[in-house]
Write an enzyme that holds these catalytic residues in place. Structure first.
Site, mmCIF file in Angstrom:
data_model
loop_
_atom_site.group_PDB
_atom_site.id
_atom_site.type_symbol
_atom_site.label_atom_id
_atom_site.label_comp_id
_atom_site.label_asym_id
_atom_site.label_seq_id
_atom_site.Cartn_x
_atom_site.Cartn_y
_atom_site.Cartn_z
ATOM 1 N N CYS A 254 0.829 -1.208 0.000
ATOM 2 C CA CYS A 254 0.000 0.000 0.000
ATOM 3 C C CYS A 254 0.865 1.261 0.000
ATOM 4 O O CYS A 254 2.066 1.213 0.277
ATOM 5 C CB CYS A 254 -0.925 -0.001 1.217
ATOM 6 S SG CYS A 254 -2.364 1.096 1.024
ATOM 7 N N ASP B 171 -6.773 -3.090 10.972
ATOM 8 C CA ASP B 171 -5.658 -2.173 11.201
ATOM 9 C C ASP B 171 -5.699 -1.714 12.653
ATOM 10 O O ASP B 171 -6.717 -1.838 13.334
ATOM 11 C CB ASP B 171 -5.781 -0.977 10.257
ATOM 12 C CG ASP B 171 -4.484 -0.201 10.087
ATOM 13 O OD1 ASP B 171 -3.483 -0.567 10.737
ATOM 14 O OD2 ASP B 171 -4.473 0.772 9.317
#
Length: 205
Positions: free
Chosen positions: A8, A127
């Site tokens: 990412c 996350d």
């Protein structure tokens, strides 16, 4: 089954193609303007046009407007959307694209309550929670609270590095791992050595 890898925070074509060459399955592009890894939609679509087949581009949005999202995904039919804000399932379904819903894990009670709210998601990304920061914290949450029977692919994110990836792969029920800061030389710029170590660590696992 081997774990998938998402890199990412891609901001340039060199990092994108290097990640793919090393074995990345998906690339994440951040369309949150407060992020140091933000990329504008035009540049992102230019990069996506250069990706080989079987690599998934993922568009990360945080409570974005419908127009912002629509403008971006018009640029390529390949986009999968990752919602990283407070979007409801109905918000996520508006765009007729596969989507990933990110959950910022505060504690076990929060996680268990949120896991069932997005039955239409292609996957759920877990996350670390940090007050006022929607993602990219570089912090790890307690992996022991992840249930191994979610009936939904789970993507593990938050504080992953080449050093701890082997430990992360021991977490039951993980479909994929997502890394950003853990393979960077500076914010938004990837470190080729760390990329290689991370991806090889996953593929060996």
């Amino acid at each position: 089954m081997s774990h998938r890898v998402k890199i990412c925070g891609i901001t340039n074509v060199d990092d994108a193609l290097s990640s793919v060459a090393l074995g990345a399955d998906a690339l994440g592009f951040v369309f949150y303007k407060k992020s140091p890894r933000y990329i504008n939609p035009e540049k992102a679509n230019e990069i996506v046009a250069k990706l080989p087949p079987f690599v998934t581009p993922v568009a990360l949005f945080v409570d974005a407007s419908d127009d912002e999202i629509t403008t971006l995904i018009k640029g390529s039919s390949r986009w999968v959307i990752q919602f990283h804000g407070n979007e409801s399932e109905q918000d996520c379904l508006k765009f007729d694209r596969p989507y990933i819903k990110a959950l910022r894990v505060k504690n076990e009670e929060y996680l268990l309550s949120e896991l069932s709210k997005y039955p239409s998601a292609s996957a759920l990304l877990l996350d670390a929670y940090k007050e006022g920061v929607p993602g990219g914290t570089g912090e790890i949450f307690n992996w022991d609270i992840i249930p191994d029977d979610t009936n939904k692919p789970i993507i593990l994110a938050g504080g992953l590095t080449p050093t701890n990836i082997t430990k992360a792969l021991e977490v039951k029920g993980i479909y994929a791992v997502d890394v950003s800061g853990g393979v960077e030389q500076s914010k938004g710029i990837k470190d080729k050595v760390k990329l290689k170590e991370f991806i090889l660590g996953v593929k060996r696992g």
